[in-house]
Design a protein around this motif. Structure first.
Motif, short mmCIF file in Angstrom:
data_model
loop_
_atom_site.label_atom_id
_atom_site.label_comp_id
_atom_site.label_asym_id
_atom_site.label_seq_id
_atom_site.Cartn_x
_atom_site.Cartn_y
_atom_site.Cartn_z
N VAL A 29 0.85 -1.20 0.00
CA VAL A 29 0.00 0.00 0.00
C VAL A 29 0.88 1.25 0.00
O VAL A 29 1.70 1.44 0.92
CB VAL A 29 -0.92 0.02 1.24
CG1 VAL A 29 -1.80 1.27 1.23
CG2 VAL A 29 -1.77 -1.24 1.29
N PRO A 30 0.77 2.11 -1.03
CA PRO A 30 1.57 3.34 -1.05
C PRO A 30 1.18 4.28 0.09
O PRO A 30 0.01 4.42 0.41
CB PRO A 30 1.25 3.96 -2.42
CG PRO A 30 -0.04 3.34 -2.84
CD PRO A 30 -0.11 1.99 -2.20
N GLN A 31 2.18 4.90 0.71
CA GLN A 31 1.94 5.79 1.84
C GLN A 31 1.67 7.22 1.42
O GLN A 31 1.40 8.08 2.27
CB GLN A 31 3.14 5.74 2.80
CG GLN A 31 3.33 4.37 3.42
CD GLN A 31 4.56 4.31 4.32
OE1 GLN A 31 5.25 5.31 4.51
NE2 GLN A 31 4.84 3.13 4.86
N ALA A 32 1.77 7.48 0.13
CA ALA A 32 1.45 8.79 -0.43
C ALA A 32 0.88 8.56 -1.83
O ALA A 32 0.77 7.41 -2.28
CB ALA A 32 2.70 9.67 -0.49
N ILE A 73 5.32 9.47 -5.11
CA ILE A 73 6.37 8.47 -4.86
C ILE A 73 7.20 8.27 -6.11
O ILE A 73 8.43 8.18 -6.05
CB ILE A 73 5.73 7.15 -4.41
CG1 ILE A 73 4.99 7.34 -3.07
CG2 ILE A 73 6.78 6.05 -4.28
CD1 ILE A 73 4.21 6.11 -2.63
N GLU A 79 10.41 2.42 2.66
CA GLU A 79 10.13 3.74 3.23
C GLU A 79 8.79 4.29 2.76
O GLU A 79 8.08 4.96 3.51
CB GLU A 79 11.25 4.72 2.86
CG GLU A 79 11.04 6.13 3.41
CD GLU A 79 12.11 7.11 2.97
OE1 GLU A 79 11.95 8.32 3.25
OE2 GLU A 79 13.10 6.67 2.34
N HIS A 80 8.42 3.99 1.52
CA HIS A 80 7.26 4.63 0.92
C HIS A 80 6.03 3.72 0.76
O HIS A 80 4.98 4.19 0.31
CB HIS A 80 7.64 5.21 -0.45
CG HIS A 80 8.64 6.33 -0.35
ND1 HIS A 80 8.31 7.59 0.09
CD2 HIS A 80 9.97 6.35 -0.62
CE1 HIS A 80 9.39 8.36 0.08
NE2 HIS A 80 10.41 7.64 -0.35
N PHE A 81 6.18 2.45 1.13
CA PHE A 81 5.05 1.53 1.00
C PHE A 81 4.89 0.72 2.29
O PHE A 81 5.88 0.39 2.94
CB PHE A 81 5.27 0.55 -0.16
CG PHE A 81 5.24 1.20 -1.51
CD1 PHE A 81 4.07 1.22 -2.26
CD2 PHE A 81 6.39 1.80 -2.04
CE1 PHE A 81 4.04 1.82 -3.52
CE2 PHE A 81 6.36 2.40 -3.28
CZ PHE A 81 5.19 2.41 -4.02
N THR A 82 3.64 0.43 2.62
CA THR A 82 3.35 -0.50 3.71
C THR A 82 3.24 -1.89 3.12
O THR A 82 2.43 -2.13 2.22
CB THR A 82 2.03 -0.12 4.40
OG1 THR A 82 2.14 1.22 4.91
CG2 THR A 82 1.73 -1.08 5.54
N GLY A 121 -4.76 0.08 -0.97
CA GLY A 121 -3.85 -0.18 -2.07
C GLY A 121 -4.59 -0.73 -3.28
O GLY A 121 -5.61 -0.18 -3.70
#
Length: 544
Positions: A64-67, A72, A93-96, A133
């Motif tokens: 799941v992208p965090q932004a 990203i 850093e940028h994805f869960t 996501g």
């Protein structure tokens, strides 16, 4: 839609009919606007998959992208050429990362396998709106298969429902039917699973069979509620049936045969690498020596079949690189669509629409006639897939041959011949083997799968081959129970030939959980209590 004798419409009805086309156009677009990792992440997606940042290619599409994906992607473009850039660290850093379901679940092997499954249902149940996501949200709770399969799957769910029925979980069956109805109404069909990267394909059409389960629980009249959705799913499979000609005999999932008959094949509208198996598909296309789009299309069509992968789709019966799924009219798919047509006829009768009921009965009759003509081999005494490009059957024996028996399409002599071949060639110590070919693919020998055991057992019972049906059921249940008591797990598939080895083959390790294995096992035991595992019998003795 039924033809009404009364042509007087209210203003409200007129407004509804005016807006109806827009409803069907707008709703699917909503799904298309959802996050599509392969589309929205561009070269970042390609690099993560091609560099195998994660061992399982499905991990990143499920992350799941965090932004916003575009933000990203821009950061990636700015940083990728900087000294010391680490792609894996950037992604983390940028994805869960997708969750690991059931990580806190502990198996108690002192319990019976049936008690174990009852404890598993809540573990495999997902609530609406969870994850995000690429997951397509569903309105009701649902059950996932387990392991790496973190979303609902179409044909898996019918066999899961068999177990829910055995446990009298009618509300959960209702929820799952409503979820699939929601998918039909919002995307135009039931996707392979509720992920955006599955939207271009479906899976074997078991929705009508799910409705039959619900009708068994709630009464036959409930079928009327779902008639519009089933008609819409049927339209998806039959798109192009009115336009195919002798010169242009195929369109999407529809094929016109030389005698004018219409049968179906598997298909996918996007001839691209599958996002969840991106690297594997690119490598296969490159080493195949064929046009890449041709390989991708046939790989995806096989994924729609649920048999991904099997030598039944291979031109040389050995190598995945020769896959030609779209040339093949599968016997199981057309048996399923025969049942869809019969169910639509029943629905029309319930609605009092005799004309429409007759239409679907005729379609079913024509399909049965064509299936028996093109897929039955008198010489072999068996049903085979039909290669419409080559103009002949594939002559590859597979358990797909039981589907015409399951739906009572076969003649008695044909059913007897199929039963004889099952007993002679397919019956192994652990149940029925999927095919007779050891290709290294998971839908081939020596593997057996729960859905095909169920279809085989019931197919045999339909034609009074009860002794063989009992033998298949007993061997399969014993195999499941032995593995459970030795490992504490119920698996996605089993090696039915060598009782000491696990199943293998395919693009990923054997998964545990497992939705359809649980469902079929519970249903078989509920129908035949004598198959109940020994641990429960011992507990019952202690309680007396």
């Amino acid at each position: 839609m039924r033809h009404q004798k009364n042509h007087t419409f209210s203003h409200l009805t007129f407004l509804f009919l005016l807006l109806l086309p827009f409803t069907f156009v707008i709703q699917p677009l909503r799904a298309q606007q959802m996050y599509r990792p392969e589309r929205d992440l561009g070269e970042l997606f390609v690099q993560v998959q091609m560099q195998r940042v994660f061992p399982d290619s499905k991990t990143f599409p499920d992350a799941v992208p965090q932004a916003a994906p575009q933000q990203i992607l821009e950061k990636y473009r700015q940083q990728k050429d900087q000294p010391g850039f680490n792609l894996e660290a950037f992604v983390l850093e940028h994805f869960t990362m997708p969750p690991q379901p059931a990580s806190g679940f502990t198996t108690d092997t002192s319990l019976s396998v049936t008690q174990h499954i009852e404890r598993l249902w809540p573990i495999l149940t997902r609530e609406p709106g969870a994850d995000g996501g690429s997951l397509i949200p569903l309105p009701k709770p649902y059950i996932v298969p387990g392991g790496r399969f973190r979303e609902i799957y179409y044909w898996d769910s019918f066999f899961t429902m068999l177990g829910l029925q055995a446990n009298h979980e009618t509300q959960l069956i209702q929820h799952m039917v409503d979820n699939f109805t929601h998918l039909i109404n919002t995307t135009g069909h039931i996707p392979n699973g509720n992920r955006t990267y599955y939207l271009s394909r479906s899976q074997p059409p078991f929705y009508a069979l799910m409705l039959r389960i619900l009708a068994q629980q709630k009464g036959h009249e409930v079928l009327k509620t779902y008639a519009p959705a089933l008609r819409r799913e049927y339209a998806f499979w039959m798109d192009g049936a009115e336009t195919v000609t002798a010169d242009a005999p195929s369109h999407r999932r529809v094929v016109r045969l030389p005698d004018g008959s219409i049968l179906n094949r598997y298909w996918d509208d996007q001839p691209e690498p599958r996002p969840e198996s991106y690297l594997e598909d690119v490598e296969l296309a490159e080493q195949s020596g064929r046009k890449h789009e041709e390989v991708y299309r046939n790989i995806r069509a096989a994924a729609e079949s649920g048999w991904d992968f099997s030598s039944r789709w291979f031109a040389d019966q050995e190598n995945l690189s020769t896959i030609h799924t779209t040339d093949i009219i599968p016997v199981d798919l057309n048996a399923l669509l025969y049942h869809v047509e019969r169910t639509l006829a029943d629905m029309a009768s319930l609605e009092g629409n005799k004309e429409e009921a007759n239409k679907y009965e005729k379609l079913a009759k024509n399909r049965r006639k064509a299936l028996l003509k093109y897929t039955w081999s008198d010489d072999a005494g068996f049903f085979y897939d039909y290669d419409f490009v080559a103009g002949k059957t594939t002559d590859i024996p597979t358990l797909a041959a039981v589907f015409p028996l399951y739906f009572c399409m076969a003649k008695k002599k044909q059913a007897a011949a199929v039963a004889q071949k099952l007993q002679q060639d397919f019956l192994k110590p652990g149940g029925l083997v999927t095919t007779l070919n050891r290709s290294g693919q998971q839908w081939d020998s020596p593997n057996g799968w729960a859905p095909l055991q169920w279809m085989g057992v019931q197919a045999l019972r339909n034609y009074k081959h009860d002794q063989l049906a009992d033998e298949v059921a007993q061997r399969w249940v014993e195999k499941n129970e032995d593995i459970f008591h030795n490992t504490g797990k119920l698996m996605e598939k089993y090696n039915v030939q060598d009782m000491n080895l696990q199943a293998g083959g395919g693009e990923y390790p054997n998964q545990d959980g497992f939705g359809w294995t649980n469902g079929v096992l519970l249903k078989l035991i509920s129908l035949h209590p004598e198959l109940l595992d020994m641990s429960l019998q011992e507990l019952e003795k202690q309680a007396q």
